[in-house]
Scaffold this active site. Structure first.
Site, PDB file in Angstrom:
ATOM      1  N   LEU A 114       0.817  -1.209   0.000  1.00 46.31           N
ATOM      2  CA  LEU A 114       0.000   0.000   0.000  1.00 46.31           C
ATOM      3  C   LEU A 114       0.853   1.262   0.000  1.00 46.31           C
ATOM      4  O   LEU A 114       0.460   2.276  -0.551  1.00 46.31           O
ATOM      5  CB  LEU A 114      -0.926   0.016   1.224  1.00 46.31           C
ATOM      6  CG  LEU A 114      -1.970  -1.109   1.292  1.00 46.31           C
ATOM      7  CD1 LEU A 114      -2.679  -1.094   2.633  1.00 46.31           C
ATOM      8  CD2 LEU A 114      -2.981  -0.967   0.155  1.00 46.31           C
TER       9      LEU A 114
ATOM     10  N   GLY B 203       4.813   3.887   5.693  1.00 44.76           N
ATOM     11  CA  GLY B 203       4.367   4.576   6.898  1.00 44.76           C
ATOM     12  C   GLY B 203       5.576   4.951   7.724  1.00 44.76           C
ATOM     13  O   GLY B 203       6.704   4.844   7.266  1.00 44.76           O
ATOM     14  N   SER B 204       5.343   5.419   8.957  1.00 44.95           N
ATOM     15  CA  SER B 204       6.492   5.734   9.807  1.00 44.95           C
ATOM     16  C   SER B 204       7.197   4.434  10.164  1.00 44.95           C
ATOM     17  O   SER B 204       6.584   3.485  10.617  1.00 44.95           O
ATOM     18  CB  SER B 204       6.021   6.457  11.076  1.00 44.95           C
ATOM     19  OG  SER B 204       5.177   5.634  11.837  1.00 44.95           O
ATOM     20  N   TYR B 205       8.479   4.372   9.874  1.00 46.84           N
ATOM     21  CA  TYR B 205       9.357   3.248  10.228  1.00 46.84           C
ATOM     22  C   TYR B 205       9.145   1.977   9.416  1.00 46.84           C
ATOM     23  O   TYR B 205       9.751   0.966   9.719  1.00 46.84           O
ATOM     24  CB  TYR B 205       9.250   2.904  11.726  1.00 46.84           C
ATOM     25  CG  TYR B 205       9.501   4.079  12.606  1.00 46.84           C
ATOM     26  CD1 TYR B 205      10.793   4.549  12.808  1.00 46.84           C
ATOM     27  CD2 TYR B 205       8.452   4.754  13.205  1.00 46.84           C
ATOM     28  CE1 TYR B 205      11.037   5.653  13.604  1.00 46.84           C
ATOM     29  CE2 TYR B 205       8.686   5.863  14.001  1.00 46.84           C
ATOM     30  CZ  TYR B 205       9.978   6.304  14.197  1.00 46.84           C
ATOM     31  OH  TYR B 205      10.217   7.408  14.978  1.00 46.84           O
ATOM     32  N   GLY B 206       8.291   1.941   8.405  1.00 47.95           N
ATOM     33  CA  GLY B 206       8.157   0.688   7.668  1.00 47.95           C
ATOM     34  C   GLY B 206       7.205   0.757   6.489  1.00 47.95           C
ATOM     35  O   GLY B 206       6.563   1.770   6.243  1.00 47.95           O
TER      36      GLY B 206
ATOM     37  N   ASP C 252       1.171  14.201  15.414  1.00 48.51           N
ATOM     38  CA  ASP C 252       1.467  14.246  13.975  1.00 48.51           C
ATOM     39  C   ASP C 252       0.171  14.246  13.167  1.00 48.51           C
ATOM     40  O   ASP C 252       0.011  13.496  12.210  1.00 48.51           O
ATOM     41  CB  ASP C 252       2.354  13.070  13.580  1.00 48.51           C
ATOM     42  CG  ASP C 252       3.114  13.333  12.275  1.00 48.51           C
ATOM     43  OD1 ASP C 252       3.183  14.509  11.863  1.00 48.51           O
ATOM     44  OD2 ASP C 252       3.621  12.381  11.674  1.00 48.51           O
TER      45      ASP C 252
ATOM     46  N   VAL D  33       3.821  -0.665   4.397  1.00 45.70           N
ATOM     47  CA  VAL D  33       2.485  -1.143   4.760  1.00 45.70           C
ATOM     48  C   VAL D  33       1.917  -1.976   3.612  1.00 45.70           C
ATOM     49  O   VAL D  33       1.970  -1.568   2.455  1.00 45.70           O
ATOM     50  CB  VAL D  33       1.537   0.035   5.084  1.00 45.70           C
ATOM     51  CG1 VAL D  33       0.180  -0.485   5.548  1.00 45.70           C
ATOM     52  CG2 VAL D  33       2.153   0.935   6.151  1.00 45.70           C
TER      53      VAL D  33
END
Length: 492
Positions: free
Chosen positions: A32, A35-38, A145, A40
């Site tokens: 998809l 995202g933050s840190y990885g 955020d 999705v």
């Protein structure tokens, strides 16, 4: 389109499921985005048939932030907050299984349709978002955020808060936090100033997000984020570029969000009673917008697939001609769309353009470590930290890191410090546009315009360096005086 109708609604992964390999429990369907840190992914839970989102995070990422995100999601149970189902360790990745929101983020929808949202659509999204914030703030949590990219919609039009990678917990013994975390253009003044902040910092970000949904980008998005960070606390609260295009209720709602003094800023509960939100239409008004965005996404994916297939065919032909001497390059990542755009003076139409500063600088900025805070949480914590040592504002470290990254990527392709480039590249008599007045550019010839464009980045670097030097010159005498006082106290 959603996958098949779930056999029974997934609430939480069973102990049995959590002991298995994730591939035994889920079928991963597609990526998809980021995202933050990885990354999705969309997946289907085999047992229930329910579609879920799985964030795959490399273990070498900031594990403390990942654990914080999981912890906050685990504690939340609200229809306005993305649900957490469980997590797995798989090889070098942590798999976090979350609720899937099929329509994507509000910012994705704006980009896919090349249109901003109407007032009615904004009011409906804001109503759900405020309910999510009211829930979080009641739980003594700050999201930190809030922006259109972190408000997800499911296919029915329900908005949910997501991406808790920088969210924070308020305890009874700590009324305000003192870390600068968030996304620069959406930051509340008190967050930037590091004077301590509480839940209403999210309300400022919501006001900026309201403008973002109406105009396609937040205020100050066209300027360097470092300048924005200095301007947000000192300038009056931002407003719409064309206030006459918006109703009095909407304008007043944004005005109540963007109050610089946090003590006077409205809370989520108070804003839910605002006429603009009370008059919001049901989520069904978002369905056409969602359908259009999802159709556009499917169409783009088909086009990308066709291009990939054509590239593969062309590569095979070239390999045959070159007798296997050609090395095929990897295809582009099919992650979240990164196109940026500016709004035309007309209603809700976005004109796409090339890469801009906005594209590279709207990411989440996580600046201060919470290590010291977390340690203090275990014992007693003072309400207002009164450390005698004045530290360098942490957002300066962020820009040091940004500059370092640019250098590593070959940003200084001239192989010299941009701050030392001869001033002849950008003469001092050049007129600098003020408040977006670029009319004088029409009178310049093509070569002069090209010269200005080439010189723009070095000019920016030089200005930033001069600003940094002025800051250091003011800071050092203070530090020297403090050191002298400390030495006298020690001798005493």
């Amino acid at each position: 389109m959603e996958h098949s109708v779930p056999k029974n609604k997934l609430k939480k992964l069973s102990e049995d499921s959590l002991t298995k390999q994730p591939e035994e429990v889920f079928d991963v369907l597609e990526k998809l985005g980021e995202g933050s840190y990885g990354s999705v992914f969309k997946a289907i839970h085999k047992e229930s048939g329910q579609v879920v989102a799985i964030k795959q995070v490399p273990v070498e990422s900031d594990l403390q932030e990942i654990i914080k995100e999981i912890s906050i999601m685990q504690q939340c149970d609200s229809p306005y907050v993305v649900k957490y189902y469980g997590s797995y360790f798989k090889n070098t990745d942590l798999w976090i299984v979350m609720e899937y929101c099929g329509a994507g983020s509000v910012s994705d929808i704006i980009r896919l349709r090349n249109k901003t949202l109407t007032e009615d659509e904004i009011a409906t999204v804001l109503k759900s978002t405020l309910k999510g914030l009211e829930y979080l703030h009641f739980m003594r949590k700050i999201h930190r955020d809030i922006k259109a990219g972190n408000i997800l919609l499911n296919t029915e039009g329900h908005a949910k808060l997501a991406d808790f990678g920088v969210a924070g917990q308020l305890t009874d013994t700590m009324a305000k936090r003192n870390t600068v975390i968030g996304t620069p253009f959406w930051m509340a003044p008190e967050v930037i100033q590091e004077i301590g902040y509480n839940c209403v910092a999210d309300i400022w970000s919501l006001g900026i997000t309201s403008i973002e949904m109406a105009e396609g980008k937040p205020p100050y998005a066209d300027i360097h984020p470092m300048r924005a960070i200095f301007m947000i606390p000192t300038n009056p609260p931002p407003t719409f570029r064309k206030p006459e295009h918006w109703s009095d209720d909407f304008t007043d709602f944004v005005k109540k969000c963007l109050v610089k003094n946090p003590e006077q800023r409205a809370t989520a509960t108070q804003l839910l009673q605002h006429p603009f939100i009370v008059g919001a239409k049901p989520v069904s008004i978002l369905r056409d917008l969602i359908t259009e965005a999802m159709d556009m996404k499917a169409k783009r994916q088909q086009e990308q697939q066709r291009e990939l297939e054509e590239d593969d065919e062309n590569s095979e032909e070239e390999v045959e001609v070159d007798s296997h001497t050609m090395v095929k390059s990897g295809s582009e990542s099919a992650g979240t769309m990164r196109a940026t755009g500016t709004m035309s003076d007309g209603a809700q139409t976005m004109i796409e353009h090339g890469s801009t500063m906005l594209e590279s600088n709207l990411g989440t900025m996580v600046i201060n470590s919470d290590d010291e805070e977390e340690e203090e949480d275990l014992g007693s914590m003072r309400r207002n930290p009164t450390s005698q040592q004045i530290q360098r504002p942490s957002f300066m470290d962020y820009f040091d890191k940004q500059d370092s990254n640019k250098a590593q990527e070959g940003f200084n392709h001239n192989q010299q410090d941009p701050c030392l480039i001869s001033k002849t590249a950008f003469p001092d008599n050049w007129k600098v546009p003020q408040d977006g007045d670029f009319d004088f550019l029409k009178n310049l010839d093509f070569e002069e315009l090209q010269m200005r464009l080439t010189a723009l980045d070095p000019m920016m670097e030089r200005e930033i360096e001069e600003l940094r030097q002025r800051y250091t010159a003011k800071r050092q005498p203070i530090l020297d005086a403090m050191d002298a006082k400390k030495r006298r106290q020690q001798n005493f």
